[in-house]
Design a protein around this motif. Structure first.
Motif, PDB file in Angstrom:
ATOM      1  N   TYR A  85       0.828  -1.211   0.000  1.00 13.95           N
ATOM      2  CA  TYR A  85       0.000   0.000   0.000  1.00 13.95           C
ATOM      3  C   TYR A  85       0.862   1.260   0.000  1.00 13.95           C
ATOM      4  CZ  TYR A  85      -3.337   3.565   1.178  1.00 13.95           C
ATOM      5  OH  TYR A  85      -4.075   4.722   1.150  1.00 13.95           O
ATOM      6  N   THR A 104      -0.686  11.306   4.082  1.00 13.19           N
ATOM      7  CA  THR A 104      -0.709   9.907   3.632  1.00 13.19           C
ATOM      8  C   THR A 104      -1.653   9.144   4.555  1.00 13.19           C
ATOM      9  OG1 THR A 104       1.271   9.345   4.934  1.00 13.19           O
ATOM     10  CG2 THR A 104       1.625   9.893   2.615  1.00 13.19           C
ATOM     11  N   ALA A 105      -2.441   8.299   3.947  1.00 12.80           N
ATOM     12  CA  ALA A 105      -3.518   7.616   4.660  1.00 12.80           C
ATOM     13  C   ALA A 105      -2.970   6.516   5.568  1.00 12.80           C
ATOM     14  CB  ALA A 105      -4.476   7.007   3.633  1.00 12.80           C
ATOM     15  N   ILE A 137      -8.530  10.110   5.230  1.00 14.57           N
ATOM     16  CA  ILE A 137      -8.650   8.678   5.553  1.00 14.57           C
ATOM     17  C   ILE A 137      -7.504   8.245   6.471  1.00 14.57           C
ATOM     18  CG2 ILE A 137     -10.154   7.954   3.696  1.00 14.57           C
ATOM     19  CD1 ILE A 137      -7.828   7.275   1.977  1.00 14.57           C
ATOM     20  N   THR A 189      -7.935  17.719  -2.250  1.00 15.20           N
ATOM     21  CA  THR A 189      -7.275  16.843  -3.239  1.00 15.20           C
ATOM     22  C   THR A 189      -8.186  16.677  -4.441  1.00 15.20           C
ATOM     23  OG1 THR A 189      -6.001  15.723  -1.539  1.00 15.20           O
ATOM     24  CG2 THR A 189      -6.329  14.520  -3.594  1.00 15.20           C
ATOM     25  N   SER A 194       1.203  18.107  -7.704  1.00 11.27           N
ATOM     26  CA  SER A 194       1.318  16.748  -7.165  1.00 11.27           C
ATOM     27  C   SER A 194       0.666  15.777  -8.130  1.00 11.27           C
ATOM     28  CB  SER A 194       0.590  16.671  -5.803  1.00 11.27           C
ATOM     29  OG  SER A 194       0.541  15.339  -5.329  1.00 11.27           O
ATOM     30  N   HIS A 253       0.124  12.718  -6.751  1.00 11.48           N
ATOM     31  CA  HIS A 253      -0.267  11.752  -5.725  1.00 11.48           C
ATOM     32  C   HIS A 253       0.835  10.701  -5.540  1.00 11.48           C
ATOM     33  CE1 HIS A 253      -4.321  11.198  -3.740  1.00 11.48           C
ATOM     34  NE2 HIS A 253      -3.685  10.142  -3.257  1.00 11.48           N
ATOM     35  N   GLY A 304       6.314  14.935  -4.357  1.00 13.53           N
ATOM     36  CA  GLY A 304       6.549  13.821  -5.278  1.00 13.53           C
ATOM     37  C   GLY A 304       8.034  13.608  -5.522  1.00 13.53           C
ATOM     38  N   GLY A 305       8.576  12.549  -4.947  1.00 12.67           N
ATOM     39  CA  GLY A 305       9.952  12.151  -5.263  1.00 12.67           C
ATOM     40  C   GLY A 305      11.042  12.886  -4.505  1.00 12.67           C
ATOM     41  N   ARG A 359      13.556  13.201  -1.969  1.00  8.73           N
ATOM     42  CA  ARG A 359      14.231  12.240  -1.090  1.00  8.73           C
ATOM     43  C   ARG A 359      15.503  12.802  -0.475  1.00  8.73           C
ATOM     44  NH1 ARG A 359       9.988  10.788  -1.766  1.00  8.73           N
ATOM     45  NH2 ARG A 359       9.181   8.812  -2.556  1.00  8.73           N
ATOM     46  N   PHE A 405       6.736  19.100  -0.022  1.00 14.02           N
ATOM     47  CA  PHE A 405       6.185  18.151   0.950  1.00 14.02           C
ATOM     48  C   PHE A 405       6.680  16.747   0.621  1.00 14.02           C
ATOM     49  CE2 PHE A 405       3.587  21.837   1.279  1.00 14.02           C
ATOM     50  CZ  PHE A 405       3.247  21.895   2.626  1.00 14.02           C
ATOM     51  N   VAL A 406       6.781  15.931   1.665  1.00 15.37           N
ATOM     52  CA  VAL A 406       7.211  14.546   1.464  1.00 15.37           C
ATOM     53  C   VAL A 406       6.165  13.593   2.030  1.00 15.37           C
ATOM     54  CG1 VAL A 406       9.701  14.906   1.297  1.00 15.37           C
ATOM     55  CG2 VAL A 406       8.662  14.769   3.555  1.00 15.37           C
ATOM     56  N   GLY A 407       5.913  12.520   1.287  1.00 21.95           N
ATOM     57  CA  GLY A 407       4.942  11.517   1.722  1.00 21.95           C
ATOM     58  C   GLY A 407       5.637  10.285   2.268  1.00 21.95           C
ATOM     59  N   ARG A 408       6.137   9.446   1.376  1.00 15.91           N
ATOM     60  CA  ARG A 408       6.724   8.161   1.814  1.00 15.91           C
ATOM     61  C   ARG A 408       7.880   8.308   2.793  1.00 15.91           C
ATOM     62  NH1 ARG A 408       5.281   7.690  -3.488  1.00 15.91           N
ATOM     63  NH2 ARG A 408       3.758   6.077  -4.034  1.00 15.91           N
ATOM     64  N   PRO A 409       8.767   9.315   2.657  1.00 19.12           N
ATOM     65  CA  PRO A 409       9.875   9.382   3.624  1.00 19.12           C
ATOM     66  C   PRO A 409       9.415   9.385   5.083  1.00 19.12           C
ATOM     67  CG  PRO A 409      10.364  10.785   1.773  1.00 19.12           C
ATOM     68  CD  PRO A 409       8.947  10.290   1.563  1.00 19.12           C
ATOM     69  N   LEU A 423       6.585   7.965   6.147  1.00 17.53           N
ATOM     70  CA  LEU A 423       6.084   6.608   6.428  1.00 17.53           C
ATOM     71  C   LEU A 423       7.248   5.677   6.737  1.00 17.53           C
ATOM     72  CD1 LEU A 423       3.410   6.304   3.586  1.00 17.53           C
ATOM     73  CD2 LEU A 423       2.982   6.602   6.040  1.00 17.53           C
TER      74      LEU A 423
HETATM   75  C1  LIG Z   1       0.622   5.490   1.169  1.00 19.63           C
HETATM   76  C2  LIG Z   1       0.166   6.810   0.619  1.00 19.63           C
HETATM   77  C3  LIG Z   1      -1.059   7.302   0.989  1.00 19.63           C
HETATM   78  C4  LIG Z   1      -1.490   8.541   0.516  1.00 19.63           C
HETATM   79  N1  LIG Z   1      -2.689   9.028   0.942  1.00 19.63           N
HETATM   80  C5  LIG Z   1      -3.085  10.253   0.510  1.00 19.63           C
HETATM   81  C6  LIG Z   1      -4.301  10.804   0.991  1.00 19.63           C
HETATM   82  O1  LIG Z   1      -5.004  10.212   1.806  1.00 19.63           O
HETATM   83  N2  LIG Z   1      -4.659  12.002   0.510  1.00 19.63           N
HETATM   84  C7  LIG Z   1      -3.897  12.693  -0.405  1.00 19.63           C
HETATM   85  O2  LIG Z   1      -4.269  13.791  -0.817  1.00 19.63           O
HETATM   86  N3  LIG Z   1      -2.725  12.202  -0.841  1.00 19.63           N
HETATM   87  C8  LIG Z   1      -2.308  11.000  -0.408  1.00 19.63           C
HETATM   88  N4  LIG Z   1      -1.116  10.506  -0.843  1.00 19.63           N
HETATM   89  C9  LIG Z   1      -0.259  11.320  -1.730  1.00 19.63           C
HETATM   90  C10 LIG Z   1       0.697  12.173  -0.905  1.00 19.63           C
HETATM   91  O3  LIG Z   1       0.009  13.219  -0.260  1.00 19.63           O
HETATM   92  C11 LIG Z   1       1.802  12.816  -1.775  1.00 19.63           C
HETATM   93  O4  LIG Z   1       1.202  13.450  -2.873  1.00 19.63           O
HETATM   94  C12 LIG Z   1       2.838  11.818  -2.256  1.00 19.63           C
HETATM   95  O5  LIG Z   1       3.086  10.828  -1.291  1.00 19.63           O
HETATM   96  C13 LIG Z   1       4.141  12.553  -2.561  1.00 19.63           C
HETATM   97  O6  LIG Z   1       5.074  11.691  -3.103  1.00 19.63           O
HETATM   98  P1  LIG Z   1       6.257  10.991  -2.278  1.00 19.63           P
HETATM   99  O7  LIG Z   1       5.648   9.846  -1.551  1.00 19.63           O
HETATM  100  O8  LIG Z   1       7.182  10.566  -3.366  1.00 19.63           O
HETATM  101  O9  LIG Z   1       6.862  12.023  -1.355  1.00 19.63           O
HETATM  102  C14 LIG Z   1      -0.665   9.274  -0.385  1.00 19.63           C
HETATM  103  C15 LIG Z   1       0.581   8.762  -0.749  1.00 19.63           C
HETATM  104  C16 LIG Z   1       1.009   7.551  -0.254  1.00 19.63           C
HETATM  105  C17 LIG Z   1       2.368   7.047  -0.635  1.00 19.63           C
END
Ligand SMILES: Cc1cc2nc3c(=O)[nH]c(=O)nc-3n(C[C@H](O)[C@H](O)[C@H](O)COP(=O)(O)O)c2cc1C
Length: 366
Positions: free
Chosen positions: A25, A79-80, A109, A157, A256, A258, A290-291, A293, A310-314, A316
């Motif tokens: 996920y 990130t959810a 979420i 979003t 973004s 996503h 996005g990306g 790192r 902004f960073v998402g996965r880092p 997590l």
């Molecule tokens: C596991 C996961 C869950 C995410 N859930 C959401 C969410 O609930 N709402 C949303 O707007 N974006 C969500 N995103 C997108 C992130 O907000 C963001 O755009 C993205 O992670 C950025 O890329 P990066 O992971 O390379 O930093 C999610 C991304 C991931 C990886």
């Protein structure tokens, strides 16, 4: 514990800790994951220009964003379901952002509620990411809860009216673990999610029932009318959409895709950023995710006109590695890397990061 000196180390640690369901996920992108890979690779097509003999004994990473001062121009993307990574989930991530003095964005979420996150990190600058539901009254109630809890912006979003097809989730038959819940929703809706026993990803089923695929720009105008908070539009990838978002009341746009989880084959976000800045950068702040790192990635995005990244996965990966400490470590690493990169480019303030810091490389270095 793995020795961790960069985000890639955190990722390696997280990969070893997460189960297949959560890992699929968190890490997957849509379809062939071309955009997921390109979000990272695209940064290598830009090169930084070192500058010499500048007094860099003091380097200031603070930035003012929508009237709030932050300590670094790198924040936490929504990130959810963060409790799949660590039992404290979003509360731990929000505390890490609070300690680092940067922005935390909570997903609709999430597995911790708006109120839980507010109590865990009362001093953090918190934004609430909104998915508009078919039930508009419930949507408004959620926005009002965020207002009451001290969140300072709504992040709408707009790129996920249908959810992208993430093959790992489809293969794993992804389900949120039964001990967790979609904390912002009522019991009735939690049951809808838990009850989903079909083959495809459970989250897809959830989204298709509750989220509104008929959303248009009129709904942005509506949202701006029902909240006193600034509304930022997340998921914009073209100058046309950015301009419309601002025309319809957005206080900022977030470039973004996503994290490569929606339309596979679309541009990397760092490549989409420049044209969006050219279209609306004089009217509102432009953010991107996005990306990212490394600190050098963040610097490149700032040089292309982003107000903040902004960073998402880092986060997590940090959370899975060591909870709140791991999430904080992710932000600390990015902070110190950005500071170093700015200094070596001869820049001592975020406001002084301009296109002079960067050039596009003709060759691909993948
Ligand atoms: C596991 C996961 C869950 C995410 N859930 C959401 C969410 O609930 N709402 C949303 O707007 N974006 C969500 N995103 C997108 C992130 O907000 C963001 O755009 C993205 O992670 C950025 O890329 P990066 O992971 O390379 O930093 C999610 C991304 C991931 C990886």
């Amino acid at each position: 514990m793995y020795p961790v000196v960069c985000i890639d180390d955190l990722e390696r640690s997280a990969l070893a800790r997460l189960d297949q369901n959560a890992l699929g996920y968190y890490s997957s992108g849509a379809d062939g994951e071309q955009t997921l890979r390109d979000n990272i690779a695209a940064f290598q097509r830009y090169r930084l220009r070192p500058r010499c003999m500048v007094d860099i004994s003091t380097i200031d990473l603070t930035q003012t964003v929508l009237g709030h001062q932050v300590n670094m121009p790198i924040g936490v993307a929504p990130t959810a379901m963060q409790r799949m990574a660590h039992p404290e989930g979003e509360c731990a991530t929000a505390r890490a952002a609070e300690q680092m003095g940067t922005i935390f964005t909570l997903s609709t979420i999430s597995t911790s509620s708006i109120e839980q996150v507010a109590a865990a990190a009362p001093r953090a600058t918190k934004w609430f990411q909104l998915y508009v539901l078919k039930d508009r009254a419930m949507t408004v109630r959620m926005v009002q809860r965020a207002e009451r809890a001290g969140f300072s912006a709504i992040v709408l979003t707009v790129d996920a009216q249908l959810f992208g097809r993430r093959l790992a989730d489809a293969r794993n038959g992804f389900q949120m673990p039964p001990h967790l819940s979609m904390a912002n929703f009522t019991e009735e809706l939690k049951n809808t999610v838990k009850g989903s026993g079909e083959q495809a990803s459970g989250i897809n089923n959830f989204v298709q029932t509750l989220f509104d695929p008929s959303l248009t720009w009129d709904d942005l105008s509506w949202l701006c009318g029902v909240t006193r908070l600034p509304v930022l539009v997340k998921g914009v990838m073209t100058p046309e959409d950015a301009a419309t978002a601002v025309d319809r009341g957005a206080s900022g746009v977030i470039v973004s895709n996503h994290g490569g989880r929606q339309l596979d084959g679309c541009l990397a976000t760092v490549d989409a950023l420049g044209p969006v800045v050219a279209a609306v950068g004089h009217r509102c702040p432009v953010f991107m995710d996005g990306g990212v790192r490394r600190g050098t990635d963040a610097l490149k995005a700032l040089a292309l006109g982003a107000c903040m990244v902004f960073v998402g996965r880092p986060l997590l990966w940090g959370l899975a590695h060591d909870g709140e400490r791991g999430a904080r470590l992710a932000l600390q690493l990015l902070h110190s890397e950005l500071r170093l990169a700015m200094g070596l480019c001869g820049v001592t303030k975020v406001a002084d990061v301009t296109e002079k810091v960067i050039e596009k490389s003709e060759r691909s270095h993948l």
